[in-house]
Write a protein that holds these residues in place. Sequence first.
Motif, PDB file in Angstrom:
ATOM      1  N   ASP A   1       0.838  -1.202   0.000  1.00 10.71           N
ATOM      2  CA  ASP A   1       0.000   0.000   0.000  1.00 10.71           C
ATOM      3  C   ASP A   1       0.876   1.256   0.000  1.00 10.71           C
ATOM      4  O   ASP A   1       1.742   1.437   0.866  1.00 10.71           O
ATOM      5  N   GLY A   2       0.655   2.111  -0.980  1.00  7.53           N
ATOM      6  CA  GLY A   2       1.366   3.385  -1.034  1.00  7.53           C
ATOM      7  C   GLY A   2       2.833   3.283  -1.401  1.00  7.53           C
ATOM      8  O   GLY A   2       3.561   4.276  -1.295  1.00  7.53           O
ATOM      9  N   ALA A   3       3.303   2.117  -1.828  1.00  2.68           N
ATOM     10  CA  ALA A   3       4.708   1.966  -2.210  1.00  2.68           C
ATOM     11  C   ALA A   3       5.003   2.755  -3.485  1.00  2.68           C
ATOM     12  O   ALA A   3       4.169   2.845  -4.389  1.00  2.68           O
ATOM     13  N   ASP A   4       6.183   3.330  -3.547  1.00  4.14           N
ATOM     14  CA  ASP A   4       6.594   4.148  -4.693  1.00  4.14           C
ATOM     15  C   ASP A   4       7.619   3.369  -5.510  1.00  4.14           C
ATOM     16  O   ASP A   4       8.795   3.303  -5.159  1.00  4.14           O
ATOM     17  N   PHE A   5       7.151   2.763  -6.621  1.00  6.14           N
ATOM     18  CA  PHE A   5       8.008   1.960  -7.492  1.00  6.14           C
ATOM     19  C   PHE A   5       8.470   2.742  -8.722  1.00  6.14           C
ATOM     20  O   PHE A   5       9.025   2.151  -9.650  1.00  6.14           O
ATOM     21  N   ARG A   6       8.288   4.023  -8.775  1.00  6.13           N
ATOM     22  CA  ARG A   6       8.565   4.772  -9.993  1.00  6.13           C
ATOM     23  C   ARG A   6       9.979   4.525 -10.509  1.00  6.13           C
ATOM     24  O   ARG A   6      10.964   4.667  -9.792  1.00  6.13           O
ATOM     25  N   GLY A   7      10.063   4.115 -11.779  1.00  7.74           N
ATOM     26  CA  GLY A   7      11.355   3.913 -12.420  1.00  7.74           C
ATOM     27  C   GLY A   7      12.065   2.632 -12.024  1.00  7.74           C
ATOM     28  O   GLY A   7      13.205   2.408 -12.440  1.00  7.74           O
TER      29      GLY A   7
ATOM     30  N   THR B   1      -2.910   7.584  -8.990  1.00 12.14           N
ATOM     31  CA  THR B   1      -3.571   6.356  -8.577  1.00 12.14           C
ATOM     32  C   THR B   1      -2.810   5.152  -9.120  1.00 12.14           C
ATOM     33  O   THR B   1      -2.077   5.249 -10.107  1.00 12.14           O
ATOM     34  N   THR B   2      -3.031   4.019  -8.495  1.00  8.94           N
ATOM     35  CA  THR B   2      -2.385   2.794  -8.964  1.00  8.94           C
ATOM     36  C   THR B   2      -2.838   2.469 -10.385  1.00  8.94           C
ATOM     37  O   THR B   2      -2.012   2.096 -11.235  1.00  8.94           O
ATOM     38  N   ARG B   3      -4.118   2.642 -10.663  1.00  8.51           N
ATOM     39  CA  ARG B   3      -4.637   2.338 -12.005  1.00  8.51           C
ATOM     40  C   ARG B   3      -3.962   3.221 -13.054  1.00  8.51           C
ATOM     41  O   ARG B   3      -3.473   2.719 -14.078  1.00  8.51           O
ATOM     42  N   SER B   4      -3.919   4.532 -12.812  1.00  6.04           N
ATOM     43  CA  SER B   4      -3.349   5.426 -13.835  1.00  6.04           C
ATOM     44  C   SER B   4      -1.856   5.156 -14.013  1.00  6.04           C
ATOM     45  O   SER B   4      -1.323   5.289 -15.121  1.00  6.04           O
ATOM     46  N   SER B   5      -1.157   4.769 -12.946  1.00  7.03           N
ATOM     47  CA  SER B   5       0.281   4.486 -13.087  1.00  7.03           C
ATOM     48  C   SER B   5       0.502   3.241 -13.937  1.00  7.03           C
ATOM     49  O   SER B   5       1.439   3.201 -14.755  1.00  7.03           O
ATOM     50  N   LEU B   6      -0.356   2.247 -13.770  1.00  7.61           N
ATOM     51  CA  LEU B   6      -0.227   1.013 -14.575  1.00  7.61           C
ATOM     52  C   LEU B   6      -0.654   1.265 -16.023  1.00  7.61           C
ATOM     53  O   LEU B   6      -0.026   0.754 -16.954  1.00  7.61           O
ATOM     54  N   GLU B   7      -1.702   2.034 -16.204  1.00  6.05           N
ATOM     55  CA  GLU B   7      -2.190   2.298 -17.566  1.00  6.05           C
ATOM     56  C   GLU B   7      -1.246   3.191 -18.354  1.00  6.05           C
ATOM     57  O   GLU B   7      -1.260   3.207 -19.583  1.00  6.05           O
ATOM     58  N   SER B   8      -0.355   3.920 -17.657  1.00  2.67           N
ATOM     59  CA  SER B   8       0.586   4.788 -18.341  1.00  2.67           C
ATOM     60  C   SER B   8       1.771   4.020 -18.942  1.00  2.67           C
ATOM     61  O   SER B   8       2.526   4.570 -19.744  1.00  2.67           O
ATOM     62  N   LEU B   9       1.914   2.752 -18.550  1.00  3.03           N
ATOM     63  CA  LEU B   9       3.041   1.955 -19.041  1.00  3.03           C
ATOM     64  C   LEU B   9       2.767   1.500 -20.471  1.00  3.03           C
ATOM     65  O   LEU B   9       1.636   1.188 -20.835  1.00  3.03           O
TER      66      LEU B   9
ATOM     67  N   LYS C   1      -2.705  -1.261  -2.954  1.00  8.42           N
ATOM     68  CA  LYS C   1      -3.534  -0.067  -2.823  1.00  8.42           C
ATOM     69  C   LYS C   1      -2.685   1.200  -2.773  1.00  8.42           C
ATOM     70  O   LYS C   1      -1.880   1.401  -1.866  1.00  8.42           O
ATOM     71  N   GLY C   2      -2.843   2.054  -3.782  1.00  5.78           N
ATOM     72  CA  GLY C   2      -2.109   3.309  -3.822  1.00  5.78           C
ATOM     73  C   GLY C   2      -0.655   3.196  -4.253  1.00  5.78           C
ATOM     74  O   GLY C   2       0.067   4.197  -4.244  1.00  5.78           O
ATOM     75  N   ALA C   3      -0.203   2.008  -4.635  1.00  7.72           N
ATOM     76  CA  ALA C   3       1.174   1.868  -5.122  1.00  7.72           C
ATOM     77  C   ALA C   3       1.310   2.546  -6.480  1.00  7.72           C
ATOM     78  O   ALA C   3       0.386   2.536  -7.294  1.00  7.72           O
ATOM     79  N   ASP C   4       2.467   3.155  -6.728  1.00  7.53           N
ATOM     80  CA  ASP C   4       2.696   3.880  -7.984  1.00  7.53           C
ATOM     81  C   ASP C   4       3.754   3.144  -8.798  1.00  7.53           C
ATOM     82  O   ASP C   4       4.901   2.998  -8.362  1.00  7.53           O
ATOM     83  N   PHE C   5       3.348   2.686 -10.000  1.00  7.03           N
ATOM     84  CA  PHE C   5       4.240   1.932 -10.881  1.00  7.03           C
ATOM     85  C   PHE C   5       4.677   2.742 -12.098  1.00  7.03           C
ATOM     86  O   PHE C   5       5.160   2.181 -13.078  1.00  7.03           O
ATOM     87  N   SER C   6       4.555   4.042 -12.048  1.00  7.44           N
ATOM     88  CA  SER C   6       4.910   4.885 -13.196  1.00  7.44           C
ATOM     89  C   SER C   6       6.367   4.665 -13.601  1.00  7.44           C
ATOM     90  O   SER C   6       7.257   4.547 -12.743  1.00  7.44           O
ATOM     91  N   LEU C   7       6.601   4.607 -14.914  1.00  8.07           N
ATOM     92  CA  LEU C   7       7.941   4.534 -15.499  1.00  8.07           C
ATOM     93  C   LEU C   7       8.700   3.258 -15.139  1.00  8.07           C
ATOM     94  O   LEU C   7       9.910   3.161 -15.379  1.00  8.07           O
ATOM     95  N   THR C   8       8.015   2.272 -14.565  1.00 10.37           N
ATOM     96  CA  THR C   8       8.698   1.006 -14.293  1.00 10.37           C
ATOM     97  C   THR C   8       8.927   0.248 -15.595  1.00 10.37           C
ATOM     98  O   THR C   8       8.272   0.487 -16.605  1.00 10.37           O
ATOM     99  N   THR C   9       9.869  -0.673 -15.556  1.00  9.18           N
ATOM    100  CA  THR C   9      10.145  -1.530 -16.718  1.00  9.18           C
ATOM    101  C   THR C   9      10.059  -2.990 -16.284  1.00  9.18           C
ATOM    102  O   THR C   9      10.244  -3.313 -15.114  1.00  9.18           O
TER     103      THR C   9
END
Length: 226
Positions: free
Chosen positions: A161-167, A217-225, A182-190
């Motif tokens: 929950d709320g983990a920041d995985f960006r990049g 949001t977690t959804r928007s971060s995943l959908e941005s990949l 819940k609330g984890a951010d996966f933006s820019l992950t590979t």
Amino acid sequence: MALNLTTWQPPEFTRPEVGLAGAVDARGANWRDVSANNVDLRGANLCRVDLRGADLSTCQMTGADLRLALYDSSTKVPVDIDLPTSGAVGPGAKLSGVYLNSTDLRGVDLRGAVLMGAYLSGTDLSGAILDGVRLVGSDLRAAILRGAMCRGTRFATCQLDGADFRGADLTDAGLEGAESIKGADFSLTTGLGSQREILLARPYEELDCWNPLTRNTTRSSLESLP
């Protein structure tokens, strides 16, 4: 013995290159890349000391407290000291169930470490190397893993929950069995690959929650990949 305030200095300022007498207290000191010859560190308090790149191979370290000290593949200690089982943090460390909440572990090499059931909420693991680490059952709520190397890392039953995985590099990472994202951010992950769709199938309560740090949001971060 009464404390002599005229000669006392904070433990984090203790250096091994100078003559040390009595029980050494170096909690939180920076001994990175130092080379100490024949220093008596028996029973020393070396909690949270940064020993990365340090050469203490000729020192006496029987009974030294190494809990949460940082080491890497170039750290040298006497042959009777087993760093992975000493409570220190580094490659191959055995740290299941330890409390590392809000600890600064930026850039630390944890390859092959075992952290099952560890308490890592709020811990800063930015740029850390977590390849092959077993984090099964760990608490990583609000942990920061920006730019971390998580190739083959096992996150089964973890609280994210709320983990920041960006990049972060999540190639072959096992995220599908996480207890919550819940609330984890996966933006820019590979490296998420097919796991992206698996994660997007999780309940809306997890996917549509804001990350309080990244405002995403977690959804928007995943959908941005891609």
